[in-house]
Design an enzyme around this catalytic site. Structure first.
Site, PDB file in Angstrom:
ATOM      1  N   HIS A  67       0.839  -1.208   0.000  1.00 25.65           N
ATOM      2  CA  HIS A  67       0.000   0.000   0.000  1.00 25.65           C
ATOM      3  C   HIS A  67       0.875   1.259   0.000  1.00 25.65           C
ATOM      4  O   HIS A  67       0.717   2.137  -0.857  1.00 25.65           O
ATOM      5  CB  HIS A  67      -0.912  -0.017   1.231  1.00 25.65           C
ATOM      6  CG  HIS A  67      -1.799   1.174   1.366  1.00 25.65           C
ATOM      7  ND1 HIS A  67      -3.134   1.152   1.037  1.00 25.65           N
ATOM      8  CD2 HIS A  67      -1.553   2.453   1.789  1.00 25.65           C
ATOM      9  CE1 HIS A  67      -3.665   2.348   1.254  1.00 25.65           C
ATOM     10  NE2 HIS A  67      -2.726   3.156   1.704  1.00 25.65           N
ATOM     11  N   GLU A  68       1.797   1.331   0.960  1.00 26.80           N
ATOM     12  CA  GLU A  68       2.657   2.515   1.045  1.00 26.80           C
ATOM     13  C   GLU A  68       3.583   2.609  -0.167  1.00 26.80           C
ATOM     14  O   GLU A  68       3.897   3.715  -0.640  1.00 26.80           O
ATOM     15  CB  GLU A  68       3.465   2.505   2.345  1.00 26.80           C
ATOM     16  CG  GLU A  68       2.618   2.508   3.616  1.00 26.80           C
ATOM     17  CD  GLU A  68       1.565   3.611   3.655  1.00 26.80           C
ATOM     18  OE1 GLU A  68       1.772   4.671   3.030  1.00 26.80           O
ATOM     19  OE2 GLU A  68       0.521   3.410   4.307  1.00 26.80           O
ATOM     20  N   HIS A  94       1.771   4.369  -2.902  1.00 28.56           N
ATOM     21  CA  HIS A  94       1.875   5.826  -2.744  1.00 28.56           C
ATOM     22  C   HIS A  94       3.239   6.307  -3.240  1.00 28.56           C
ATOM     23  O   HIS A  94       3.353   7.336  -3.912  1.00 28.56           O
ATOM     24  CB  HIS A  94       1.748   6.212  -1.265  1.00 28.56           C
ATOM     25  CG  HIS A  94       0.349   6.268  -0.749  1.00 28.56           C
ATOM     26  ND1 HIS A  94      -0.656   6.966  -1.379  1.00 28.56           N
ATOM     27  CD2 HIS A  94      -0.212   5.743   0.374  1.00 28.56           C
ATOM     28  CE1 HIS A  94      -1.775   6.864  -0.668  1.00 28.56           C
ATOM     29  NE2 HIS A  94      -1.532   6.129   0.390  1.00 28.56           N
ATOM     30  N   HIS A 128       3.521   6.664  -6.892  1.00 27.25           N
ATOM     31  CA  HIS A 128       2.818   7.880  -7.328  1.00 27.25           C
ATOM     32  C   HIS A 128       3.763   9.079  -7.246  1.00 27.25           C
ATOM     33  O   HIS A 128       3.758   9.964  -8.111  1.00 27.25           O
ATOM     34  CB  HIS A 128       1.592   8.089  -6.436  1.00 27.25           C
ATOM     35  CG  HIS A 128       0.529   8.940  -7.035  1.00 27.25           C
ATOM     36  ND1 HIS A 128      -0.599   9.304  -6.331  1.00 27.25           N
ATOM     37  CD2 HIS A 128       0.396   9.525  -8.256  1.00 27.25           C
ATOM     38  CE1 HIS A 128      -1.372  10.063  -7.099  1.00 27.25           C
ATOM     39  NE2 HIS A 128      -0.786  10.215  -8.267  1.00 27.25           N
TER      40      HIS A 128
END
Length: 684
Positions: free
Chosen positions: A475-476, A479, A482
């Protein structure tokens, strides 16, 4: 502009003489921050004055673009300082934060309430139809204009003064809130000296507790409220009284009528946010926030959450009834309490799927999982990660990597910080030390970091992750991608600078690869034997993915509805945090209430982080990620063309266009909620 080296020894006020312009952590002293902030603010004010006093007519380049690139020294100092405040804090940093936050709030208002500056911005905005601007420039202009108009530029002087007072107070309250939560987390320990009280706990959790005790020079075993210590205890400890003790301590953070109590702070924050929104002409704080979100309004958010609630609640109630019956059958329990949930859920999961975290953990060694994430990013986006030792770190546990594209050009610097420690807040997050932007023909590449609180290695074992920790890492890392793959001109439109209910798409979509055999085979290898995770385990992971999904969905919805309760109405009549929570939680309640506990007093997402009126974003982005991943599944989960479309239209574009336009360009259509309901097993 930065000073040259011989003028001062404060590294924060100079151009960093480091590899790739990375933060010179080893040369920065805590006492450097306050003077660096003061100098950064003074420097930025000079840059603003130069824009205001420019004798040329206001234009995009000399006003909007100049404003976008101003305050570079202040921005770098802030990013370094506040990242340390979260990941490596101490009393001195906390004291500095209390001094600096009102200064930054005041400076921010000095810009937003500057009449001459706003007049120039408005002149450019009013003439935008006659300017030959790119899509990104139109977005930047719109964003800059709204940052003034939405934050008081049109207010009379007396209301501007009150706005300044509110913002200053809010910045200090938010800091105090977070510091109180950290203090309460650090204050509690469960010290066990009788070995029988360890019954049910896995070997790794016992060993970790022994090492914590040794670090405190205590006999026996110590458990803390840090997640890698707390969660195994709540999941496996047979001693119900001790589980209760841990749960009560965890739920009482900021709610103990002591020096770290957050009840009054919560009430002050929501009332000040409401007053601020009213000053600016909005009905509520949520109305103000959601104007700049995909969801647009509190009514839409509530409708979205309540629609999901209708679909999830019957499943959740059925699952809770099954769990209660299972606990009754197993241990004669008449009433399931909050401190029983994880314990019996794990036992039921083992019974239904013959699968538990302790069976899986040997296949999820941290280093292998991290390298798996790197490999998957390489297969999708053509980037590679190389660990380097010649970049400064703020703590010895931090790892540093150069990220390069297929041509060998630098894409980003990546920092990874995985283990809990005293000066680090709980949870997991992505952040950055430097944004990506293009200036003077140079594409400045970003410096991105992920910070987690995973199980530490012990004397006998490497760091072995639970499956939940595996999905957290992915999940991190989503990010981080991105941020790392950003390719925009302006820093404040780059990477994760997007609508808050869009920012979770890149993170949540990455979690999907954790359930795919083709991806798991890349990194899920037994830490001792090297054996690839058995196919039967992969099948069970997929089977169990929707285990108690109704209850999990209800839990997320309860947080979203609580957030909207605090922020989508006038809070003037709310006098008691606990009573208000009980009322807000009633539509989603399954477990009996625990009167000694409160959620809001440690709900850092909405009272310290940036999620006020935005917690719904997690579920909103789940709709996007389920729909987007369905597209990957149709084409193949490593299909380079699909990945290219995702990179070109989502990851690299940041906030340069409205997110729905970007999403439709990637997917060819708007997202369908059915994809989420299908994945969650909630479609009837």
């Amino acid at each position: 502009m930065f000073k040259t080296l011989n003028e001062t020894m404060n590294l924060l006020t100079q151009k960093f003489n480091t590899k790739h312009d990375t933060a010179p952590f080893n040369g920065i002293k805590t006492e450097d921050f306050l003077p660096a902030f003061k100098e950064g603010i003074a420097e930025a004010k000079k840059e603003i004055d130069a824009i205001v006093n420019n004798p040329e007519a206001p234009g995009f380049s000399n006003t909007i673009e100049a404003l976008s690139f101003s305050g570079n020294m202040l921005e770098r100092t802030s990013s370094i300082f506040f990242n340390l405040h979260s990941a490596e804090t101490n009393d001195e940093i906390q004291k500095t934060a209390m001094e600096v936050s009102p200064m930054l709030s005041e400076f921010s208002n000095d810009i937003r309430l500057n009449k001459e500056l706003f007049a120039r911005v408005k002149a450019v905005y009013d003439s935008k139809d006659s300017l030959d601007l790119t899509i990104e420039q139109v977005t930047l202009l719109d964003k800059k204009y709204k940052s003034f108009a939405r934050n008081g530029a049109n207010l009379p002087e007396d209301k501007k003064t009150r706005l300044r007072e509110i913002d200053k107070e809010l910045s200090q309250l938010s800091l105090r809130f977070g510091e109180n939560v950290l203090a309460e987390t650090n204050a509690f320990t469960l010290h066990i000296t009788d070995e029988k009280d360890l019954s049910g706990l896995p070997e790794g959790a016992i060993e970790a507790a022994r090492e914590i005790a040794m670090g405190m020079e205590k006999e026996g075993w110590v458990f803390t409220l840090d997640f890698p210590s707390y969660m195994p205890f709540m999941t496996y400890a047979d001693n119900r009284d001790l589980r209760k003790k841990m749960a009560l301590a965890f739920g009482a953070k900021g709610f103990q009528n002591n020096e770290f109590d957050n009840q009054e702070i919560v009430l002050q924050i929501v009332k000040l946010r409401h007053e601020r929104a009213n000053l600016l002409g909005y009905k509520s704080h949520a109305d103000f926030v959601l104007e700049e979100r995909m969801a647009e309004s509190p009514e839409k958010v509530r409708s979205f959450l309540n629609d999901l609630l209708v679909k999830a609640k019957p499943a959740a109630q059925k699952e809770f009834t099954e769990l209660s019956a299972f606990a009754k059958e197993l241990d004669g329990l008449d009433h399931l309490e909050k401190w029983d949930g994880a314990y019996y859920a794990e036992k039921l999961k083992q019974k239904l799927f013959n699968l538990d975290d302790e069976k899986l953990k040997p296949y999820f060694e941290l280093d292998k999982v991290l390298n798996g994430a790197f490999t998957i990013a390489g297969k999708l986006y053509g980037i590679s990660f190389t660990e380097v030792q010649d970049i400064d770190k703020y703590h010895k546990d931090v790892r540093t990597y150069e990220v390069k594209d297929e041509n060998g050009d630098l894409t980003a610097i990546f920092y990874a910080d995985f283990f809990p420690r005293k000066g680090k807040r709980n949870g997991a997050w992505m952040t950055s030390f430097k944004s990506q932007y293009i200036k003077d023909g140079i594409n400045e590449r970003p410096h991105v970091s992920i910070v987690c609180n995973f199980t530490k290695p012990t004397e006998t074992k490497p760091s072995l992750l639970t499956f939940n920790e595996v999905t957290t890492l992915f999940h991190e890392f989503g990010h981080a991608l991105h941020g790392m793959l950003a390719n925009t001109t302006y820093p404040n439109l780059s990477g994760t600078s997007v609508y808050w209910d869009f920012v979770e798409l890149p993170s949540q979509i990455m979690e999907n690869w954790c359930y795919e055999p083709e991806a798991l085979e890349l990194f899920a290898h037994h830490y001792k034997t090297g054996e690839v995770i058995p196919m039967e385990y992969i099948e069970k992971i997929k089977e169990s993915a929707t285990f108690q999904e109704g209850m999990a969905t209800l839990r997320q919805l309860s947080f979203g509805l609580l957030d909207m309760g605090w922020h989508a109405q006038d809070p003037a009549a709310i006098g008691d945090v606990k009573s208000f929570e009980i009322e807000q939680f009633s539509p989603t309640q399954l477990y009996p209430d625990v009167h000694e506990n409160a959620m809001s007093t440690a709900f850092s997402h909405i009272f310290q982080g940036g999620y006020s009126s935005g917690y719904y974003s997690y579920k909103w982005a789940e709709v996007l990620d389920a729909d987007a991943f369905e597209y990957f599944q149709e084409k193949g989960i490593f299909d380079r063309e699909t990945a290219r479309k995702f990179k070109d239209n989502i990851l690299s574009k940041g906030g340069t266009e409205h997110p729905m336009l970007l999403y439709k360009r990637f997917r060819g259509q708007e997202p369908k909620p059915e994809a989420l309901l299908k994945r969650a097993g909630l479609l009837v």
